[in-house]
Design a protein around this motif. Structure first.
Motif, PDB file in Angstrom:
ATOM      1  N   PRO A   1      72.850  72.313  30.027  1.00 32.77           N
ATOM      2  CA  PRO A   1      72.172  73.149  29.040  1.00 32.77           C
ATOM      3  C   PRO A   1      71.591  74.416  29.652  1.00 32.77           C
ATOM      4  CG  PRO A   1      70.764  71.316  29.658  1.00 32.77           C
ATOM      5  CD  PRO A   1      72.088  71.087  30.328  1.00 32.77           C
ATOM      6  N   GLY A   2      71.238  75.335  28.756  1.00 32.77           N
ATOM      7  CA  GLY A   2      70.624  76.585  29.158  1.00 32.77           C
ATOM      8  C   GLY A   2      69.941  77.226  27.963  1.00 32.77           C
ATOM      9  N   ILE A   3      69.374  78.392  28.182  1.00 30.37           N
ATOM     10  CA  ILE A   3      68.647  79.104  27.134  1.00 30.37           C
ATOM     11  C   ILE A   3      69.248  80.498  26.967  1.00 30.37           C
ATOM     12  CG2 ILE A   3      66.428  80.008  26.363  1.00 30.37           C
ATOM     13  CD1 ILE A   3      66.329  77.076  26.433  1.00 30.37           C
ATOM     14  N   LEU A   4      69.569  80.840  25.730  1.00 29.48           N
ATOM     15  CA  LEU A   4      69.992  82.196  25.406  1.00 29.48           C
ATOM     16  C   LEU A   4      68.775  82.934  24.861  1.00 29.48           C
ATOM     17  CD1 LEU A   4      72.334  84.261  25.055  1.00 29.48           C
ATOM     18  CD2 LEU A   4      72.571  83.394  22.711  1.00 29.48           C
ATOM     19  N   LYS A   5      68.424  84.063  25.478  1.00 27.22           N
ATOM     20  CA  LYS A   5      67.246  84.827  25.067  1.00 27.22           C
ATOM     21  C   LYS A   5      67.636  86.268  24.782  1.00 27.22           C
ATOM     22  CE  LYS A   5      64.109  82.219  28.118  1.00 27.22           C
ATOM     23  NZ  LYS A   5      63.108  82.345  29.221  1.00 27.22           N
ATOM     24  N   THR A   6      67.009  86.844  23.770  1.00 25.53           N
ATOM     25  CA  THR A   6      67.162  88.280  23.582  1.00 25.53           C
ATOM     26  C   THR A   6      66.544  88.983  24.783  1.00 25.53           C
ATOM     27  OG1 THR A   6      65.087  88.368  22.339  1.00 25.53           O
ATOM     28  CG2 THR A   6      67.118  88.142  21.073  1.00 25.53           C
ATOM     29  N   ARG A   7      67.131  90.097  25.174  1.00 21.58           N
ATOM     30  CA  ARG A   7      66.593  90.823  26.326  1.00 21.58           C
ATOM     31  C   ARG A   7      65.282  91.510  25.997  1.00 21.58           C
ATOM     32  NH1 ARG A   7      71.534  94.060  29.147  1.00 21.58           N
ATOM     33  NH2 ARG A   7      69.737  95.179  30.037  1.00 21.58           N
ATOM     34  N   ARG A   8      65.060  91.807  24.719  1.00 19.58           N
ATOM     35  CA  ARG A   8      63.846  92.501  24.295  1.00 19.58           C
ATOM     36  C   ARG A   8      63.179  91.772  23.136  1.00 19.58           C
ATOM     37  NH1 ARG A   8      63.232  97.796  26.075  1.00 19.58           N
ATOM     38  NH2 ARG A   8      64.974  98.589  27.319  1.00 19.58           N
ATOM     39  N   GLN A   9      61.864  91.949  23.038  1.00 18.36           N
ATOM     40  CA  GLN A   9      61.053  91.560  21.875  1.00 18.36           C
ATOM     41  C   GLN A   9      60.713  90.076  21.759  1.00 18.36           C
ATOM     42  OE1 GLN A   9      59.602  93.675  19.643  1.00 18.36           O
ATOM     43  NE2 GLN A   9      60.462  95.467  20.660  1.00 18.36           N
ATOM     44  N   GLY A  10      61.375  89.187  22.447  1.00 19.22           N
ATOM     45  CA  GLY A  10      61.084  87.765  22.278  1.00 19.22           C
ATOM     46  C   GLY A  10      59.748  87.361  22.889  1.00 19.22           C
ATOM     47  N   TYR A  11      59.049  86.455  22.219  1.00 16.18           N
ATOM     48  CA  TYR A  11      57.794  85.902  22.750  1.00 16.18           C
ATOM     49  C   TYR A  11      57.442  84.653  21.959  1.00 16.18           C
ATOM     50  CZ  TYR A  11      55.647  88.039  18.625  1.00 16.18           C
ATOM     51  OH  TYR A  11      55.345  88.385  17.343  1.00 16.18           O
ATOM     52  N   ASP A  12      56.633  83.770  22.556  1.00 15.63           N
ATOM     53  CA  ASP A  12      56.181  82.538  21.896  1.00 15.63           C
ATOM     54  C   ASP A  12      57.342  81.767  21.271  1.00 15.63           C
ATOM     55  OD1 ASP A  12      53.591  82.969  22.616  1.00 15.63           O
ATOM     56  OD2 ASP A  12      52.938  83.720  20.678  1.00 15.63           O
ATOM     57  N   GLY A  13      58.435  81.670  22.006  1.00 18.36           N
ATOM     58  CA  GLY A  13      59.574  80.905  21.519  1.00 18.36           C
ATOM     59  C   GLY A  13      60.505  81.663  20.595  1.00 18.36           C
ATOM     60  N   LYS A  14      60.135  82.863  20.178  1.00 17.34           N
ATOM     61  CA  LYS A  14      60.989  83.660  19.288  1.00 17.34           C
ATOM     62  C   LYS A  14      62.102  84.308  20.106  1.00 17.34           C
ATOM     63  CE  LYS A  14      57.199  84.759  16.090  1.00 17.34           C
ATOM     64  NZ  LYS A  14      56.139  84.042  16.806  1.00 17.34           N
ATOM     65  N   GLY A  15      63.258  84.496  19.472  1.00 12.75           N
ATOM     66  CA  GLY A  15      64.374  85.129  20.159  1.00 12.75           C
ATOM     67  C   GLY A  15      64.979  84.269  21.249  1.00 12.75           C
ATOM     68  N   GLN A  16      64.909  82.935  21.082  1.00 16.89           N
ATOM     69  CA  GLN A  16      65.445  82.011  22.081  1.00 16.89           C
ATOM     70  C   GLN A  16      66.231  80.904  21.389  1.00 16.89           C
ATOM     71  OE1 GLN A  16      62.583  80.542  24.900  1.00 16.89           O
ATOM     72  NE2 GLN A  16      61.485  82.487  25.019  1.00 16.89           N
ATOM     73  N   TRP A  17      67.353  80.499  22.005  1.00 10.32           N
ATOM     74  CA  TRP A  17      68.184  79.442  21.461  1.00 10.32           C
ATOM     75  C   TRP A  17      68.644  78.531  22.593  1.00 10.32           C
ATOM     76  CZ3 TRP A  17      68.542  84.598  20.470  1.00 10.32           C
ATOM     77  CH2 TRP A  17      68.243  85.014  19.168  1.00 10.32           C
ATOM     78  N   ARG A  18      68.517  77.239  22.383  1.00 10.58           N
ATOM     79  CA  ARG A  18      68.967  76.261  23.370  1.00 10.58           C
ATOM     80  C   ARG A  18      70.478  76.083  23.250  1.00 10.58           C
ATOM     81  NH1 ARG A  18      65.911  72.234  26.021  1.00 10.58           N
ATOM     82  NH2 ARG A  18      67.232  71.320  27.639  1.00 10.58           N
ATOM     83  N   ILE A  19      71.175  76.191  24.351  1.00 15.51           N
ATOM     84  CA  ILE A  19      72.625  75.975  24.405  1.00 15.51           C
ATOM     85  C   ILE A  19      72.858  74.660  25.140  1.00 15.51           C
ATOM     86  CG2 ILE A  19      74.846  76.879  25.162  1.00 15.51           C
ATOM     87  CD1 ILE A  19      73.502  78.621  23.052  1.00 15.51           C
ATOM     88  N   GLN A  20      73.317  73.657  24.417  1.00 15.23           N
ATOM     89  CA  GLN A  20      73.480  72.324  25.001  1.00 15.23           C
ATOM     90  C   GLN A  20      74.848  72.117  25.652  1.00 15.23           C
ATOM     91  OE1 GLN A  20      71.146  70.247  25.352  1.00 15.23           O
ATOM     92  NE2 GLN A  20      69.647  70.464  23.709  1.00 15.23           N
TER      93      GLN A  20
END
Length: 364
Positions: A139-158
């Motif tokens: 697994p890993g985490i896909l994150k937006t490069r900008r603006q994400g915080y407090d779990g926003k802009g993040q997706w778990r890739i299983q």
């Protein structure tokens, strides 16, 4: 040094700005805020507050005309704002925002100073994501490069299947491999205009649904064993940026040593415990640095400290906590207690301490 009665501007209207304004007033300064329309809880603590869009150059110029120095309470202030502000009057410097606003830029910057982030790759398309998962694994985490915080802009890739089916919006992102860690912790420092650097004790952080739930001290042996290495890296970051103010770096404690997660060029949620738990809080020292004043002692003043965030409806019954010994409640004055929204925090201390734990200080 700014003389008493001078004005410090604060970009942003959230709870961090609110707490900065409190400390500015303690030091005899007038604080003025600027933020777009919203639930700007800092406004009640400021002598004046500008409500305008970030691209309203006339409003920014009027705001700057009142200020002897300017700081910011969150890292998503558009860089274009700084084109309107006086050069040399903003602390921390613009360069810190340029680095921290882009997760990929941030990781490469820290790597260049000897830090070790998680395995990662830039993702601009689904093909990029599939390739990143094949190379780094899941697994890993896909994150937006900008603006994400407090779990926003993040997706778990299983799995690789997740990578093939995820819907990308075209927003630049970064894929991070999973880190097997024993604990998460923050390194929070303050750097003065004279280059003096001081660290608070590192807290152990617990997150729920991507949002910080608690920060507690003492942090435990695993974290304590990795503090010296992370302090050296944090100081290198601050020096490279010619930083002024409070800087936060978050780490994972692993069997192979600390892994860098993120940095925040501002006061930080995991440092709220310092208001009651340290000789000088992160907010007080940040305003001292911005004003060019000597920095205060960062030593811990209790044997045990636990800061708990009040999220959403948790704040409704928070006043009942005041009946507990050495318990300190901070409510931010937000109008609506939405799910996942930080409404306040409570800090619990166990005292007396036999001896104040010494702060770590690095002088120029």
């Amino acid at each position: 040094m700014l003389k008493p009665g001078s004005t410090i501007g604060i970009l942003g209207g959230g709870q961090l700005g609110r707490m900065l304004a409190i400390e500015g007033a303690r030091l005899g300064y007038r604080c003025v805020g600027f933020a777009p329309e919203g639930d700007n809880v800092a406004a009640a603590l400021c002598a004046d507050f500008f409500v305008a869009r970030w691209d309203d150059t006339a409003a920014l110029a009027a705001f700057a005309a009142q200020c002897d120095a300017i700081t910011y309470e969150f890292e998503n202030v558009p860089l274009s704002v700084f084109d309107t502000l006086p050069v040399g009057a903003v602390f921390p410097p613009r360069k810190a925002l340029e680095v921290a606003q882009d997760r990929l830029t941030e990781k490469r910057f820290v790597e260049g100073l000897g830090g070790r982030p998680a395995l990662h790759a830039a993702v601009d398309s689904r093909d990029d994501l599939v390739a990143a998962v094949e190379r780094i694994g899941a697994p890993g985490i896909l994150k937006t490069r900008r603006q994400g915080y407090d779990g926003k802009g993040q997706w778990r890739i299983q799995s690789a299947h997740d990578a093939e089916s995820v819907q990308l919006s075209g927003t630049p992102a970064v894929y991070e491999g999973f880190v097997d860690f024993a604990a998460e912790f923050s390194v929070i420092l303050v750097r003065g205009q004279d280059g003096d650097v001081r660290f608070w004790e590192s807290a152990r952080n617990e997150h729920h649904d991507g949002i910080l739930a608690t920060s507690s001290l003492p942090a435990g042996e695993r974290i304590a064993a990795q503090v010296d290495e992370t302090h050296a890296l944090a100081k290198a970051v601050a020096d490279a940026l010619d930083y002024v103010g409070v800087l936060t770096l978050e780490f994972f404690a692993t069997e192979k040593g600390p892994v860098f997660n993120e940095m925040a060029p501002r006061v930080h949620n995991s440092g709220h415990w310092t208001i009651e738990g340290a000789v000088t809080s992160q907010f007080a020292n940040h305003m001292r640095a911005v004003a060019g004043l000597p920095l205060g002692d960062t030593a811990t003043v209790a044997e045990s400290v636990t800061m708990t965030n009040l999220i959403g409806a948790d704040s409704a019954s928070a006043q009942a906590l005041l009946g507990e010994p050495d318990t300190h409640l901070h409510l931010y004055g937000k109008k609506q207690a939405r799910e996942g929204r930080k409404m306040g925090h409570v800090t619990r201390l166990i005292r007396p301490t036999r001896q104040i734990r010494q702060s770590r200080q690095t002088h120029p």
